[in-house]
Design an enzyme around this catalytic site. Structure first.
Site, PDB file in Angstrom:
ATOM      1  CB  THR A  19      -0.888   0.047   1.252  1.00  0.00           C
ATOM      2  OG1 THR A  19      -0.031   0.077   2.401  1.00  0.00           O
ATOM      3  CG2 THR A  19      -1.769  -1.160   1.338  1.00  0.00           C
ATOM      4  CD  GLU A  33      -4.690  -2.069   3.002  1.00  0.00           C
ATOM      5  OE1 GLU A  33      -5.257  -1.713   1.949  1.00  0.00           O
ATOM      6  OE2 GLU A  33      -3.937  -1.325   3.666  1.00  0.00           O
ATOM      7  CE  LYS A  57     -12.901   9.966  14.387  1.00  0.00           C
ATOM      8  NZ  LYS A  57     -11.602  10.215  13.745  1.00  0.00           N
ATOM      9  CD1 TRP A  81     -17.905  10.122  14.498  1.00  0.00           C
ATOM     10  CD2 TRP A  81     -17.733   8.643  12.834  1.00  0.00           C
ATOM     11  NE1 TRP A  81     -17.190   9.054  14.980  1.00  0.00           N
ATOM     12  CE2 TRP A  81     -17.072   8.120  13.978  1.00  0.00           C
ATOM     13  CE3 TRP A  81     -17.752   7.886  11.680  1.00  0.00           C
ATOM     14  CZ2 TRP A  81     -16.450   6.881  13.979  1.00  0.00           C
ATOM     15  CZ3 TRP A  81     -17.139   6.649  11.678  1.00  0.00           C
ATOM     16  CH2 TRP A  81     -16.483   6.148  12.820  1.00  0.00           C
TER      17      TRP A  81
END
Lengths: 546, 546
Positions: free
Chosen positions: B185, B334, B443, B448
């Site tokens: 990655t 992933e 947050k 959120w």
């Protein structure tokens, strides 16, 4: 070095949870044994499958215990498909059309703990129950009002079992190789043999079914499941359907053309699947009632056809009457069943007319996930040349490794190859063409002669009503073909005339050594030629006449 | 009780053998680094993959050894995809666009034994080789005539390696969980981390790609592989392509619109896949040259788009100019990468116009084979209501269990869930809509707030050139949004004007607590906002002004 990817078991419970979560409102429509249409969906079926699991817990069933069904295609049968397997038990789908002696043998051999049956099979249950003392209980797939009066020690009612069960249940994390379903081959010789599928084999097979070039199933399809749920996992449709969120339409016991047509029209069915016999009746009925039918209502695009080879007429009529593509597939109970399908190769994507039908009548091409090869009489692999004739052998993750309880002994060779008993050619494009069953083929001096090919030729003679070709022992060639002819009423063809007729189309070495005339040919209960009887009767024929 | 089905490992060699046997003549077309079109097919690629295996044997490479590539999409790279993995080694596809320091880190960390490189990357090889003494040899993906002069101790030439190798080779029967490919990655923070795929994960992922409702790939498709082979297994196309015998068209280094257009037209491409940037250029070029282009020659039906979300304009123009459906998919290195795809649900099969685009701009629905859930700030699972915002967590057979050599420590929780870092909603039909990255979300008191949503709103104000929203510590609410605005040249918007503008569309609790004006915003090398720098700079902002 191992990869660093998660290793989670491939389980049927994963299919059920997926369908409930991501396709929860997708419909499951079924015709109840009582005849009414029942509407449900994946969320509800999954919830009831969890109640099935709880009910089986309450009955004391353990992992690996067998639960049998004697049932048509309905929502309750589907709930058992999901609930019995996902909770770790084995669903044994029994074919209720078998003779009671066979049913007794199969249920006893499987060691089924409970039998879930449609009320319509009450007479069968009354006949079987006294002979099956090890079955702990019989469950009517109905509510109390529709449960039949049967003389069994323990009669339970499905809807009562579920009413008493909570759906608060977590599927167990099973070994992906654990047994999931069990299905017996009807077996033309010897006793029926059980094929015991696993969760892994079922999921990998379902992946192949959902592939564009497998069965091409999609969440946008509505599938009329004509193939019985007791027939080789219904060709995976209950599993592959959940894998893609496909609408399932389950016709119950009503497989007559009018009922199927009505369901297709009302439920917007885009796909269906069943054996050729069903479709022959269906298409004949449509032709007969064409004037009063609104064919525009039928949205059917593809009909999956297998079990036996669909004749050209089925393929042509489906196309001409309804614009439907017949997807011909081949496999057997021992192969889950899909091995080949008729998804066209790129170079055949634009075929039409007779050339397209020529392709569709073949058994199709091998799907990814299993392996297929052609083995000649000398045990060597044959080329894909469209000419070489051999037995089809298969291996792979959804092919049997053996039968339940070791019946039949070793059925795969040391490399995993399973002999299908089907004799075929494979052409250079990979299309399989079945030509015979191995037991019927004539092994003449190392070459194989197809009995079916000669029979079909002989039956195209105007004086022939039916024909059978069998192998008869021969001192030089090991075996040679003998043609047995049942003439049409009032006709008296001669041996010479028949042979002259065949000689126009058959290579000399494939010509029958003799022709005998009979007043009728023996058949099995399902209408197939009983060649074992003919082989006994004509055993020494060539030694006498040759 | 285990099932009685065969247990054969799921291996990439099975894909290669399948494609060679059943789709042997299906074409693999590639543009060589030298610019010429090279025509091959699955049979030839498979045969050369076996020579690759033999050549690796001769070089002394053992099972699990890593072989790196620095290469564009070409037939030799594809041969390595099949030959390196199927013979038991690990193919490490390296992104040649990375900085030399990153390349050095990655190749060193992976412990690559050999690096196969396109001649065009000779300058990079010259720069890297002296710093990578553990690399045993460098292989030019060319014949001798096109091999570059590089200063390495051991320069090998691919065509010479293959010329000296026999294709008489039997793939080893590996553990299906053995490592197959490795991809790092890029990692916006910290060092790059290696994702180590397995044969099993690769095959299950390819099954999902071949599903009608996955990527819908078929043997009748011709796929222009724009997504690089060094980018997360090229979204499985080399593997799922072999699984269905799909024609692969590999454009080499020439990704300019004119070259892509020519390949599409000449090779009858029906599908393609790449990141939005490529398509923005492609579509702009078509619009600019529409008069002289014969668009009828383009047979493209579907373009797979991922990596980042395609803007509406791409989806609309593909439809309007070429009649192409943009299939939006989401995932990450992933996750192999496919988690969701935009295959429409049955109820959306007939959508058109803006309503269809509304569906396509979302990230799609979860495919079968992995599991996806939405987790709120309190760690609890959130409903699919299209409103609740949470982090996407995934688990399943093609999701990482950890990074290579343990980098990053424990990355999945005890139940196998991997936090993707992507913040999203999921609507009642299951469509995912990404709203932010977890590290960028604000947050605020357990709720959120999406930074991206406020940024997009602010940037629609005529005086705003660019905007960034970051979380700033707040004594009561934990975090609150701060809006940082870079005004257009010559404009001097006020804080009050901007807030009034936002207040028309934002709920009060999502409103920025403050607005600050700057003369420019910091960016990464690839043009993304560098919010880490902004967070440092404005760390205590609300404590001062609040």
């Amino acid at each position: 070095m191992l990869g660093l990817m998660q290793q989670r078991p491939l389980l049927i419970s994963g299919l059920v949870d997926y369908a409930a979560t991501w396709h929860g409102e997708r419909e499951i429509v079924s015709r109840d044994p009582e005849g009414a249409i029942h509407r449900s969906n994946y969320a509800e079926v999954a919830e009831r499958a969890k109640k099935v699991a709880r009910a089986l817990d309450a009955l004391g069933l353990e992992a690996g215990d067998r639960v049998a069904t004697l049932a048509w295609n309905g929502h309750r049968h589907l709930e058992l498909y999901y609930g019995v397997t996902s909770s770790g038990r084995v669903l044994h789908t029994v074919n209720p059309r078998l003779f009671p002696d066979q049913l007794h043998y199969i249920i006893h051999h499987a060691g089924d703990a409970y039998v879930f049956f449609d009320p319509v099979f009450a007479p069968l249950v009354n006949e079987l129950a006294p002979r099956l003392p090890l079955v702990r209980g019989w469950v009517s797939l109905s509510d109390r009002a529709h449960a039949p009066a049967v003389e069994v020690s323990e009669l339970l009612v499905y809807e009562e079992l579920l009413a008493g069960a909570s759906s608060d249940y977590q599927w167990p994390l099973l070994d992906e190789n654990a047994a999931s379903t069990l299905c017996y081959t009807s077996g033309t010789t010897g006793n029926p043999k059980g094929v015991l599928y696993s969760h892994r084999s079922t999921l990998l097979h379902a992946f192949a079914a959902c592939a564009v070039d497998g069965l091409g199933l999609s969440g946008r399809d509505s599938f009329l499941v004509v193939v019985p749920l007791f027939h080789a996992n219904a060709w995976s449709v209950p599993f592959s359907g959940a894998m893609c969120g496909m609408k399932l339409v389950l016709p119950g016991p009503k497989l007559d053309p009018e009922s199927l047509f009505a369901l297709m029209a009302e439920e917007g069915c885009t796909k269906s699947g069943g054996v050729p016999t069903v479709w022959l009746n269906f298409l004949a009925w449509i032709e007969a009632h064409r004037d009063r039918l609104d064919l525009e209502k039928i949205k059917l695009k593809t009909v999956l056809c297998g079990g036996s080879a669909p004749p050209r007429a089925i393929i042509e009529k489906f196309h001409d009457l309804l614009g439907v593509y017949v997807l011909h597939a081949w496999g057997m109970t021992e192969t889950s069943p899909i091995v080949t399908t008729g998804a066209p190769l790129y170079k055949h994507a634009d075929l039409s007319g007779a050339a397209l039908v020529d392709m569709q009548v073949r058994q199709g091409r091998q799907v990814f996930g299993v392996e297929l090869k052609l083995i000649g009489s000398d045990g060597r692999e044959l080329p894909h040349d469209g000419v070489s004739v051999g037995e089809l052998k298969v291996r792979g993750n959804w092919i049997v490794s053996g039968y339940f309880k070791g019946e039949g002994g070793q059925v795969i060779d040391k490399d995993g190859w399973f002999g299908t008993g089907d004799v075929a050619t494979i052409d250079p494009d990979g299309y399989v063409q079945l030509t015979d069953r191995l037991k019927d083929v004539i092994k003449s001096g190392g070459e194989w002669i197809s009995s079916i090919e000669i029979e079909n030729l002989a039956m195209s003679h105007p004086d022939v009503f039916e024909a059978a070709v069998i192998a008869v022992a021969h001192p030089v060639w090991q075996e040679r073909p003998l043609l047995i002819v049942h003439p049409r009423d009032g006709r008296t063809p001669t041996k010479e005339a028949i042979l002259a007729f065949l000689a126009e189309k058959l290579p000399k070495w494939q010509m029958p050594d003799d022709v005998v005339f009979v007043e009728g040919l023996p058949h099995t209960a399902t209408g197939k030629l009983l060649k074992t009887e003919l082989r006994q009767r004509f055993h020494g024929h060539l030694a006498v006449t040759g």
